[in-house]
Design an enzyme around this catalytic site. Structure first.
Site, PDB file in Angstrom:
ATOM      1  N   GLU A  35     109.509  75.296  51.012  1.00  0.00           N
ATOM      2  CA  GLU A  35     109.172  74.305  49.977  1.00  0.00           C
ATOM      3  C   GLU A  35     108.696  74.957  48.679  1.00  0.00           C
ATOM      4  OE1 GLU A  35     106.589  71.382  51.819  1.00  0.00           O
ATOM      5  OE2 GLU A  35     108.357  70.340  52.547  1.00  0.00           O
ATOM      6  N   GLU A  49     113.223  68.993  57.596  1.00  0.00           N
ATOM      7  CA  GLU A  49     112.077  68.364  58.253  1.00  0.00           C
ATOM      8  C   GLU A  49     112.227  66.856  58.134  1.00  0.00           C
ATOM      9  OE1 GLU A  49     108.439  69.923  56.593  1.00  0.00           O
ATOM     10  OE2 GLU A  49     109.168  71.982  56.676  1.00  0.00           O
ATOM     11  N   GLU A  84      97.058  71.109  60.254  1.00  0.00           N
ATOM     12  CA  GLU A  84      98.098  70.109  60.511  1.00  0.00           C
ATOM     13  C   GLU A  84      98.032  69.534  61.911  1.00  0.00           C
ATOM     14  OE1 GLU A  84     101.876  71.558  59.143  1.00  0.00           O
ATOM     15  OE2 GLU A  84     101.332  71.023  57.097  1.00  0.00           O
TER      16      GLU A  84
HETATM   17  C1  GAL Z   1     106.107  70.075  54.900  1.00  0.00           C
HETATM   18  C2  GAL Z   1     106.052  71.566  55.158  1.00  0.00           C
HETATM   19  C3  GAL Z   1     105.739  71.884  56.600  1.00  0.00           C
HETATM   20  C4  GAL Z   1     104.596  71.078  57.066  1.00  0.00           C
HETATM   21  C5  GAL Z   1     104.901  69.626  56.876  1.00  0.00           C
HETATM   22  C6  GAL Z   1     103.786  68.739  57.326  1.00  0.00           C
HETATM   23  O1  GAL Z   1     105.883  69.780  53.560  1.00  0.00           O
HETATM   24  O2  GAL Z   1     107.246  72.192  54.817  1.00  0.00           O
HETATM   25  O3  GAL Z   1     105.438  73.256  56.709  1.00  0.00           O
HETATM   26  O4  GAL Z   1     103.478  71.462  56.350  1.00  0.00           O
HETATM   27  O5  GAL Z   1     105.116  69.359  55.507  1.00  0.00           O
HETATM   28  O6  GAL Z   1     102.680  68.920  56.512  1.00  0.00           O
END
Ligand code: GAL
Length: 701
Positions: A151, A315, A365
């Protein structure tokens, strides 16, 4: 494009962190993934220490073991370069690699993206770790692709380290050549900001006095994009040298201050997006944009499609969202994972990888849920993934198809970046973008986004019957020429207020407004104003209907084609017919002046709207231009359903997505096969709550 976007089937993947789990569970996890039809895992993007635990000392055992297991289990792997999270040994020894905040405070270790793109040390360390990883793991048969960093520009998209300031000066020297040219472009005579030596040129900072030079800020945004792209290119060049034939190079996410189009063109095989539909609106507090909630995610997916017509989702949300730092969003309801997967596919994704396999039990997380919860026990979400796999197999023939839209919204990076500091422009754009998207959604009008630059557009403009460029405040002659060619050739262009009032440096133009757009719009704007919150709403009368003007009002007057020049020294401007006034302001001190003009020009025409696009105005303009509901004669959909069309070899696939938690009835004027259940539907079809149908005509199969 490699094994995961080969145009023959939809691929499912999942994000997995072998470093978060005992090795003893790896095999069972992979077995269960396979059993769900998941064939790709994305790994390693934050695991620098597992390959270089000490400076210059490399070890490959951990991921060798995991990759060998993947190979045995017939699982393919997208390997992430770990540069989003530098090791503690690196930031301690070389603090200059760290990003610095606008107030001068240097970031410290922990969190992620605490580095800066321009530090020579960070670039050197990045090149080394990427080279080592690519050289060692590149030949592994389980590897099918690479994700660069994670990202780019997420979390932090401004940089104030010494290295950034030095690189900014180099970039400016290349752009301007002389200090005089820079002073001119930045308007430094205002408030005595003139630089007499290159060392006096600084990254613009709000913190200095509260307000900031807008022209320097615009260049600074362009520079950040340049820095990020060059950091990605540094990695991509190395990966290109080591990747096996067919292995893909990509990155994920779509963030600000970054020209994703150019980054993709110069460094990637295709672009990947991270889709969290429950996060795009504030599901927790109930705030939402135009009532669209998770449906709004389609706007971002459509923007991604302008970068890569067929793309991947690295994702895809599969559980409740949340960090320990404040964000909190609910779990997908039964059926919503399917709906969101199909939303991504309907918009152009052929690869869907869920975030994440199993929810981490520690770290920031630990509330960012994956398919499985902490224990890994069977649950309804994994059961839904199995059903999704079956559905994707059922619609497999649509893989590789392209989204089809007759209407596009034009955007450009200069205006997007300028918005961040331009309070006069910012709320115009925010209101209009949401409204146009919402109107198109509710009118079942597939919509693309096209990015315009001086060099050209991200897709041929002539492919669309209607283009909406809501507020091209910054405009160049090269861009105007492309719009003119489009309209001359028969296209319909719709412009909103504040068009053409700035040049490429972000200076307001001294030509009468709308500046470069006068010939094309056939319009003159003798006066304009923002609306006043405490006043009665400004009303527009257009035909039988009345609309509210929001935020801003340009008072539009047709340019006289016979007598174009009223002021000495001005060139004749109106080359087409005199524009027609379609709508007028009804109240306020400018009652009676033009609010909506139509100007026929060449074979096409231009609509100029004096205000922002509210949903009602956007819908009316889509109807007026014949762009609304292009498939209305063959199907009638309720407002809660989205229609997306993908085409392959002349066959149209109609994706109908029900965003409501109630059943939705679709009326058909033609028999269709729903590929999801392989049944033929003649007059009507009922979609279950959050249900999706993929229709095509029976004879086209
Ligand atoms: C995305 C990121 C992941 C994880 C996910 C949940 O933005 O690429 O690594 O952090 O969000 O927070």
């Amino acid at each position: 494009m490699g094994q995961i976007l080969d145009g023959t089937s939809y691929t499912l993947g999942v994000c997995y962190y072998p470093e978060h789990w005992p090795k003893a569970v790896w095999e069972d996890d992979l077995r269960r993934m396979k059993e769900c039809g998941i064939s790709v895992v994305r790994i390693a993007e934050f695991a620098w220490n597992l390959t270089e635990p000490k400076e210059g000392s490399f070890t490959f055992d951990f991921f060798d073991r995991f990759l060998d297991l993947c190979q045995r289990m017939d699982m393919r792997v997208i390997f992430g370069t770990p540069t989003a999270t530098p090791p503690a040994w690196l930031t301690k020894k070389y603090p200059e690699v760290l990003n610095v905040r606008e107030d001068g405070i240097r970031l410290t270790h922990g969190g992620r993206r605490q580095y800066n793109y321009n530090s020579p040390v960070y670039r050197e360390k990045t090149a080394l770790i990427v080279e080592k990883i690519a050289e060692h793991y590149g030949p592994h048969p389980a590897v099918c692709g690479w994700q660069i960093d994670n990202e780019i520009n997420c979390e932090l998209d401004v940089f104030y380290s010494e290295a950034d300031e030095a690189a900014f000066r180099i970039w400016l020297r290349e752009k301007y050549g002389t200090l005089e040219a820079l002073n001119e472009a930045w308007g430094t005579v205002f408030w005595n900001q003139t630089c007499t030596d290159w060392e006096e040129v600084l990254i613009p900072k709000r913190a200095r006095s509260g307000s900031v030079n807008p022209h320097a800020m615009l260049d600074y945004a362009r520079f950040i994009s340049h820095s990020a792209r060059s950091f990605v290119k540094l990695q991509s060049d190395i990966l290109h040298r080591y990747r096996k034939p067919g292995d893909v190079i990509t990155t994920n996410g779509r963030f600000d201050h970054l020209d994703n189009h150019r980054m993709t063109e110069e460094s990637l095989d295709f672009f990947c997006y991270d889709s969290y539909p429950n996060m795009v609106y504030d599901a927790h507090s109930g705030k939402e944009a135009e009532g669209l909630k998770d449906r709004l995610s389609g706007q971002f997916l459509s923007e991604v499609r302008s970068v890569s017509p067929v793309f991947g989702i690295m994702e895809q949300q599969s559980g409740a969202n949340g960090g320990t730092g404040g964000m909190a969003a609910p779990a997908p309801k039964p059926g919503q994972m399917t709906l969101w997967t199909m939303q991504s596919i309907a918009h152009g994704a052929d690869f869907i990888s869920y975030f994440r396999w199993r929810t981490c039990t520690f770290g920031t997380e630990m509330y960012w849920h994956g398919i499985l919860d902490y224990s890994g026990r069977e649950n309804r979400r994994i059961a839904e993934v199995r059903l999704i796999r079956e559905k994707l197999d059922a619609i497999g023939e649509a893989a590789g198809s392209r989204y089809l839209a007759g209407v596009a919204v034009i955007k450009d990076y200069d205006n997007c970046w300028d918005l961040r500091i331009d309070t006069w422009h910012w709320d115009l754009e925010a209101v209009s973008q949401n409204a146009v998207f919402a109107a198109a959604q509710k009118l079942h009008t597939p919509l693309d986004y096209v990015y315009l630059s001086d060099e050209g557009a991200s897709a041929p403009l002539s492919g669309y019957s209607v283009l909406i460029y809501p507020h091209p405040c910054i405009l160049s002659a090269a861009r105007t020429a492309q719009l003119e060619e489009y309209v001359k050739g028969g296209g319909t262009l719709i412009l909103g207020c504040r068009s053409g009032y700035k040049d490429m440096d972000g200076h307001c133009v001294t030509e009468d407004l709308p500046g470069l757009l006068r010939p094309l719009t056939g319009a003159d704007i003798p006066e304009f104003t923002r609306t006043c919150a405490g006043d009665a709403p400004v009303l527009i009368r257009w035909g039988e209907r009345q609309y509210e003007a929001e935020v801003f009002c340009d008072q539009l007057t047709p340019l006289e084609s016979k007598n174009p020049t009223e002021r000495p020294g001005r060139v004749a401007e109106c080359t087409g017919e005199t524009a027609e006034v379609l709508g007028v302001y009804e109240n306020c001190y400018f009652a009676g002046s033009g609010a909506l003009l139509r100007h026929r020009y060449g074979k096409g025409c231009v609509y100029s709207l004096g205000t922002v696009f509210t949903e009602a105005l956007a819908a009316a303009l889509l109807r007026e231009t014949g762009a609304a509901e292009p498939e209305a004669d063959i199907m009638k959909l309720p407002e809660c359903c989205e229609l997306a069309i993908r085409v392959k070899c002349g066959v149209k696939y109609y994706f109908v997505l029900n965003y409501s938690d109630s059943p939705a009835e679709v009326l058909l004027n033609h028999p269709f096969i729903n590929l999801m259940d392989a049944k033929e539907y003649k007059e009507k079809m009922t979609l279950e709550p959050f249900g999706v149908a993929v229709l095509r005509r029976p004879q086209e199969g």
